[in-house]
Design an enzyme around this catalytic site. Structure first.
Site, PDB file in Angstrom:
ATOM      1  N   LYS A  12     -12.235  48.290  -5.082  1.00 19.93           N
ATOM      2  CA  LYS A  12     -11.927  48.380  -3.643  1.00 19.93           C
ATOM      3  C   LYS A  12     -12.204  49.779  -3.074  1.00 19.93           C
ATOM      4  CE  LYS A  12      -8.451  44.670  -3.747  1.00 19.93           C
ATOM      5  NZ  LYS A  12      -7.057  44.278  -3.393  1.00 19.93           N
ATOM      6  N   TYR A  52     -11.272  36.617   2.043  1.00 20.28           N
ATOM      7  CA  TYR A  52      -9.802  36.557   1.954  1.00 20.28           C
ATOM      8  C   TYR A  52      -9.211  35.464   2.849  1.00 20.28           C
ATOM      9  CZ  TYR A  52      -9.102  40.682  -1.020  1.00 20.28           C
ATOM     10  OH  TYR A  52      -9.054  41.557  -2.077  1.00 20.28           O
ATOM     11  N   PHE A  60      -0.162  40.505   6.353  1.00 17.17           N
ATOM     12  CA  PHE A  60      -0.986  41.668   6.034  1.00 17.17           C
ATOM     13  C   PHE A  60      -2.488  41.394   6.147  1.00 17.17           C
ATOM     14  CE2 PHE A  60       0.180  39.587   1.983  1.00 17.17           C
ATOM     15  CZ  PHE A  60      -1.075  39.305   1.467  1.00 17.17           C
ATOM     16  N   ARG A  88      -6.937  39.883 -15.197  1.00 18.97           N
ATOM     17  CA  ARG A  88      -5.666  40.041 -14.469  1.00 18.97           C
ATOM     18  C   ARG A  88      -4.723  40.957 -15.260  1.00 18.97           C
ATOM     19  NH1 ARG A  88      -5.446  38.276  -9.098  1.00 18.97           N
ATOM     20  NH2 ARG A  88      -3.259  38.748  -9.439  1.00 18.97           N
ATOM     21  N   THR A  94       0.034  43.142  -8.636  1.00 17.36           N
ATOM     22  CA  THR A  94      -0.436  43.450  -7.281  1.00 17.36           C
ATOM     23  C   THR A  94       0.180  44.753  -6.764  1.00 17.36           C
ATOM     24  OG1 THR A  94      -0.534  41.073  -6.887  1.00 17.36           O
ATOM     25  CG2 THR A  94      -0.672  42.508  -4.952  1.00 17.36           C
ATOM     26  N   ARG A 105      -4.106  49.235 -12.025  1.00 16.95           N
ATOM     27  CA  ARG A 105      -3.288  49.465 -10.826  1.00 16.95           C
ATOM     28  C   ARG A 105      -2.190  50.493 -11.084  1.00 16.95           C
ATOM     29  NH1 ARG A 105      -3.424  43.190  -8.711  1.00 16.95           N
ATOM     30  NH2 ARG A 105      -5.073  43.446  -7.165  1.00 16.95           N
ATOM     31  N   ASN A 115      -4.904  48.814  -3.737  1.00 16.07           N
ATOM     32  CA  ASN A 115      -4.559  48.681  -5.157  1.00 16.07           C
ATOM     33  C   ASN A 115      -5.791  48.600  -6.066  1.00 16.07           C
ATOM     34  OD1 ASN A 115      -5.324  46.118  -4.498  1.00 16.07           O
ATOM     35  ND2 ASN A 115      -3.369  45.144  -5.002  1.00 16.07           N
ATOM     36  N   HIS A 118      -9.780  43.934  -7.094  1.00 17.61           N
ATOM     37  CA  HIS A 118      -9.531  42.498  -6.906  1.00 17.61           C
ATOM     38  C   HIS A 118      -9.983  41.783  -8.171  1.00 17.61           C
ATOM     39  CE1 HIS A 118      -9.721  38.386  -5.332  1.00 17.61           C
ATOM     40  NE2 HIS A 118     -10.847  38.303  -6.021  1.00 17.61           N
ATOM     41  N   GLU A 129     -15.834  32.540  -5.993  1.00 20.42           N
ATOM     42  CA  GLU A 129     -15.976  33.950  -5.597  1.00 20.42           C
ATOM     43  C   GLU A 129     -17.266  34.560  -6.146  1.00 20.42           C
ATOM     44  OE1 GLU A 129     -11.178  34.851  -5.182  1.00 20.42           O
ATOM     45  OE2 GLU A 129     -12.326  35.912  -6.707  1.00 20.42           O
TER      46      GLU A 129
END
Ligand code: IDP
Ligand code: MG
Length: 141
Positions: A12, A52, A60, A88, A94, A105, A115, A118, A129
């Site tokens: 990100k 998203y 948010f 993950r 998150t 993270r 964070n 993704h 995706e």
């Protein structure tokens, strides 16, 4: 032995801004996730909103889209055994405050929003995706 899977990862804007691409990629590779496709993009508002879309009713959403277009991202396909769940785990929770030590993270995220990464949350979403960003010929395993 788990099944060989592919998952979508995005580094990100908070992480590209701090030149953390290499350090984050090292976490993936050290965990046995192979980077089989990768490109750096500046998402448009339309692309980020579409990516998203599942979160569009969340409070948010607007901030998340603004954040995701605030700088370049690196979109990637990671391949390995149980890649969806393994990624993950390597990413961490998150909210970085809840992330386990050693996770991306925990070490790098600035906030619950910024964070750093993704990762797809299921094999089905991973397929969608990956197809959102890559054609089959761009993925070289
Ligand atoms: P995930 O990225 O761990 O799968 P999701 O619940 O799918 O988390 O949320 C997508 C992204 O939206 C998060 O990674 C984070 O950037 C942002 N986000 C999630 N929850 C919040 C929140 O409560 N406030 C602000 N941003 C959030
Ligand atoms: Mg998610």
């Amino acid at each position: 032995m788990g099944a060989k899977e592919r998952t979508l990862s995005i580094i990100k804007p908070d992480a590209t801004r701090r030149d953390l691409t290499g350090k984050i990629n090292a976490k993936f590779e050290d965990a046995g996730l192979h980077i089989v496709a990768q490109k750096r993009l500046h998402l448009t508002e339309e692309q980020a909103g579409k990516f998203y879309e599942v979160h569009k009713e969340r409070p948010f959403f607007k901030d998340l889209v603004d954040f995701m277009i605030s700088g370049p991202v690196v979109v990637q396909v990671l391949e390995g055994e149980d890649a969806v769940a393994l990624n993950r785990k390597v990413m961490g929770a998150t909210n970085p405050a809840n992330a386990d030590p050693g996770t991306i993270r925990k070490e790098y995220a600035e906030s619950i929003e910024a964070n750093s990464v993704h990762g797809s949350d299921s094999l089905d979403n991973a397929k969608k995706e990956i197809a959102f960003f890559f054609s089959e010929t761009e993925i070289v395993g």
